[in-house]
Write a protein that holds these residues in place. Sequence first.
Motif, short mmCIF file in Angstrom:
data_model
loop_
_atom_site.label_atom_id
_atom_site.label_comp_id
_atom_site.label_asym_id
_atom_site.label_seq_id
_atom_site.Cartn_x
_atom_site.Cartn_y
_atom_site.Cartn_z
N SER A 150 11.01 -19.58 5.54
CA SER A 150 9.57 -19.13 5.07
C SER A 150 8.82 -18.38 5.68
CB SER A 150 8.92 -20.89 5.13
OG SER A 150 9.56 -21.66 4.33
N TYR A 208 3.28 -26.52 5.13
CA TYR A 208 2.77 -27.74 5.45
C TYR A 208 4.10 -28.77 5.36
CZ TYR A 208 0.21 -32.06 5.78
OH TYR A 208 -0.75 -33.37 6.07
N THR A 244 2.70 -30.55 -0.24
CA THR A 244 3.67 -31.34 0.42
C THR A 244 4.90 -31.13 -0.52
OG1 THR A 244 2.73 -33.07 -0.98
CG2 THR A 244 1.99 -33.06 1.12
N ASP A 245 4.78 -30.69 -2.00
CA ASP A 245 6.18 -30.58 -2.83
C ASP A 245 5.64 -29.11 -3.65
OD1 ASP A 245 8.32 -30.42 -4.64
OD2 ASP A 245 7.61 -32.54 -5.40
N ARG A 265 14.84 -23.86 7.97
CA ARG A 265 14.00 -23.54 6.76
C ARG A 265 12.72 -23.12 7.09
NH1 ARG A 265 13.92 -27.83 1.61
NH2 ARG A 265 12.48 -26.66 0.47
N LEU A 266 12.06 -23.44 8.14
CA LEU A 266 10.98 -22.97 8.66
C LEU A 266 10.92 -21.52 8.80
CD1 LEU A 266 7.86 -22.98 9.52
CD2 LEU A 266 8.72 -23.74 11.59
N GLN A 270 15.38 -28.41 9.75
CA GLN A 270 13.84 -27.93 9.69
C GLN A 270 13.65 -26.53 10.06
OE1 GLN A 270 11.50 -31.24 10.91
NE2 GLN A 270 12.58 -32.81 9.87
N THR A 312 5.19 -35.88 6.52
CA THR A 312 6.54 -35.38 7.00
C THR A 312 7.10 -34.41 5.54
OG1 THR A 312 7.36 -37.20 5.42
CG2 THR A 312 7.07 -37.82 7.61
N ASN A 313 8.38 -34.20 5.58
CA ASN A 313 8.82 -33.45 4.50
C ASN A 313 8.88 -34.03 3.31
OD1 ASN A 313 9.08 -31.27 6.20
ND2 ASN A 313 11.24 -31.90 6.66
N HIS A 314 8.69 -35.37 3.15
CA HIS A 314 8.88 -36.11 2.16
C HIS A 314 7.32 -36.66 1.84
CE1 HIS A 314 12.82 -36.39 2.97
NE2 HIS A 314 12.66 -36.73 3.84
N ALA A 355 12.65 -22.66 -1.77
CA ALA A 355 13.21 -23.79 -1.88
C ALA A 355 14.52 -23.74 -2.66
CB ALA A 355 12.04 -24.96 -2.75
#
Length: 430
Positions: A292, A301, A130-131, A288-289, A285, A188-190, A326
């Motif tokens: 990646s 994820y 997640t991070d 950024r996907l 989103q 979520t992204n958070h 990132a």
Amino acid sequence: MSSRLVVALNRTVVEYFRKTSLNGFGLLYFIRRRRVQRIFWFFFICCGLIFAGYSVFAMILDLLDNSTITDLSERDLGEKGALTLPSVAICSGYRFSKRKMQDYTQMLANSSGKPLGFWWQKIHLLSGYTDPMSVDPEEAKELHESLGFRDVRSQLMDLSTPCVSLILKCQQNRVTINCSEIFQLRATNHGHCCVLRDGNITGELLLSLDTSQEDEFPMEKSSFPGFRLHISSWLGRITIGGGEKSLVEVNGMELGANSELRDYPLDRRDCYFPHEGDGREKCLQDCRLRASLMNCHCVPYPFERDAKLKQKSCTLEDIACLQMVAVNWSPNQCPQCLPLCNQMLYSLHKSLLGHMHPFRSTLLLRFGAPRWRIYSQDKHYHWYQILSNIGGVLGICIGCSLISGFELIYFMVFRFWSHFRHHPPNVSVA
């Protein structure tokens, strides 16, 4: 033939200046023996023509440079609390449940043969899903090798604390309701957050939050003793600390665009209509996907991979690459991501009402004002506005109107042809 044309043209021009409805032009005929006055009116009319031409040309350039205009207005909510609350995400400061992580490490110890202490020291690295910036790439890769081929992604949601343990009590307009009916745990992204379901939640929403950290799994990084509130807009990011009585006011802002702007190119209106693309949040989103996928060749994820495209999911061994993405990725790399032409945007404003026991926090969520702002985008000039502006400029400068234009066409076509037809071919010009 040329002499015949010249004579017909001279007669037509003289007749036009003698009979035209434009009084200033008529003076050039009636005062033809007063040379000084005639020169004065000639220059005066020329100045009027030059100024009118400049004004019309400047208006056309302004139309080409600024083809749209945005007006600001306000709209009342109508009845108090009539507008439904947006989809707010309430994210806990700690990412995993201590009890669930204990059960999971015990299962790993039983199935792998490695001691429980080993897994207890390493399992916090799962927060890299997640991070990615919260873990060390080498340690994350070692944990991935120790896990083998286990599908950890599918279990991450089960390892987080459920919403019923985070949000203890819910009241809508001072009436107690079931929290599980209005909140849903989502990735979520958070992180894993309790997201307010899209529905008809109106008025005030009072929440009692658990900030005791009783079920907190110890993390080396990215832990926060409280909650974070997010909304589907970059304007909405606030935190709720332990023991706080907080009032969070939601302020709305509506974007609206005239449907006639569909014919305008994107670089002029700077927004998408629904059939043209997604909103800015969704577009960023996806952007950024794609970054990646391009650099790490995997789907991070919580995004789901597309089996038809044979995409693979990112794991802990891809942390180093995800960290690089990132650090280097920026929304400026996605200039195609524009807001929707018609949408509601929200912002959050927090006010501290007091303090209570540090193991509990209360959150009162409501709209902050009885009205919201509306930014309406429309054409800078409609066709009737352009016609009105041109007519006004020509009317002030040279007294011209639509009838004057038809009058000029009448003389230059019909009267010219009449003079040309009735003029004898053998007559020469003196």
